[in-house]
Design a protein around this motif. Structure first.
Motif, PDB file in Angstrom:
ATOM      1  N   SER A  60      -4.482  -4.933  -5.418  1.00 17.19           N
ATOM      2  CA  SER A  60      -2.876  -4.264  -5.629  1.00 17.19           C
ATOM      3  C   SER A  60      -2.417  -5.059  -6.402  1.00 17.19           C
ATOM      4  CB  SER A  60      -1.845  -4.694  -4.170  1.00 17.19           C
ATOM      5  OG  SER A  60      -2.135  -6.139  -3.820  1.00 17.19           O
ATOM      6  N   SER A  87      -5.902   1.682  -7.978  1.00 17.63           N
ATOM      7  CA  SER A  87      -6.315   2.539  -6.462  1.00 17.63           C
ATOM      8  C   SER A  87      -7.391   2.823  -6.695  1.00 17.63           C
ATOM      9  CB  SER A  87      -5.137   3.690  -6.568  1.00 17.63           C
ATOM     10  OG  SER A  87      -3.825   3.150  -6.627  1.00 17.63           O
ATOM     11  N   ARG A 104     -10.529   3.706   0.419  1.00 22.94           N
ATOM     12  CA  ARG A 104      -9.202   3.042  -0.391  1.00 22.94           C
ATOM     13  C   ARG A 104      -9.913   1.589  -0.578  1.00 22.94           C
ATOM     14  NH1 ARG A 104      -9.561  -2.185   3.675  1.00 22.94           N
ATOM     15  NH2 ARG A 104     -10.515  -1.934   5.257  1.00 22.94           N
ATOM     16  N   GLY A 143     -14.807   2.425  -0.518  1.00 23.52           N
ATOM     17  CA  GLY A 143     -13.908   3.485  -1.354  1.00 23.52           C
ATOM     18  C   GLY A 143     -14.647   2.625  -2.197  1.00 23.52           C
TER      19      GLY A 143
END
Length: 195
Positions: A84, A89, A94, A143
């Motif tokens: 973050s 992303s 995720r 992810g």
């Protein structure tokens, strides 16, 4: 020299606003170092009103995907706010987050680099949720990073990203460096983004 370093080291980073990132270090007498022990990193992270701080360290990781051991891969253990803070992303699934990085050895989850996902899994999107053995422990793939993301150090390209709190499991040749280590070792690199 600064202009060259600025262009090469920061502006090439595939992250949000790389010019606002800082490498955080500490001075010990005449020496300046960029590493922290875990207690020092936590203190910096929790008591800093000027910047958001994330930590990481790099380590070779033993891997087994379908049974037999494979050549070790380059891993990076990252704090819960790493992705973050960088504004990165995932391509699928995720990213690692704060909940993955609260309890020592509590969240055996992994985020693959795009390059490793492509080389080892043929870009199979069903890899999310699959188990992979890292340092002889099952981890769940959650992810995959974007193709252009290689971390924050030019010249390195980790294959897998794991929670920093998994250090005792994935770095078995070291002691538990999270809680009262016998050897006071600087192993967490800190980066920050000014608020």
């Amino acid at each position: 020299i600064f202009t060259l370093l600025d262009a090469v080291l920061w502006r090439m980073l595939p992250v949000r606003d790389p010019e606002h990132l800082l490498v955080v270090g500490q001075q010990r007498g005449a020496d300046v170092g960029t590493g922290f022990n875990y207690a020092g990193y936590r203190l910096l992270h929790e008591n800093n009103g000027l910047a958001d701080v994330a930590g990481y360290t790099t380590a070779p990781i033993n891997v087994s995907v379908d049974g037999p051991p494979e050549p070790s891969i380059q891993g990076q253990l990252v704090s819960g706010g790493y992705f973050s803070l960088l504004g990165v992303s995932p391509t699928i699934g995720r990213a690692l987050g704060p909940d993955d990085d609260r309890v020592p050895n509590g969240h055996p989850v992994a985020m693959l680099s795009h390059g490793y996902w492509e080389r080892r899994f043929g870009r199979d999107p069903s890899v999310v949720g699959r188990a992979i053995r890292l340092s002889d422990m099952p981890f769940t793939i959650i992810g995959v990073t974007p193709a252009q993301f290689f971390g924050v150090e030019i010249g390195t390209a980790p294959d897998v990203f794991l929670p920093l709190m998994m250090q005792p499991t994935v770095m078995p040749s070291f002691e538990n460096l999270l809680d009262k280590p016998i050897v006071n070792r600087s192993w967490v690199q800190a980066i920050a983004r000014t608020r």
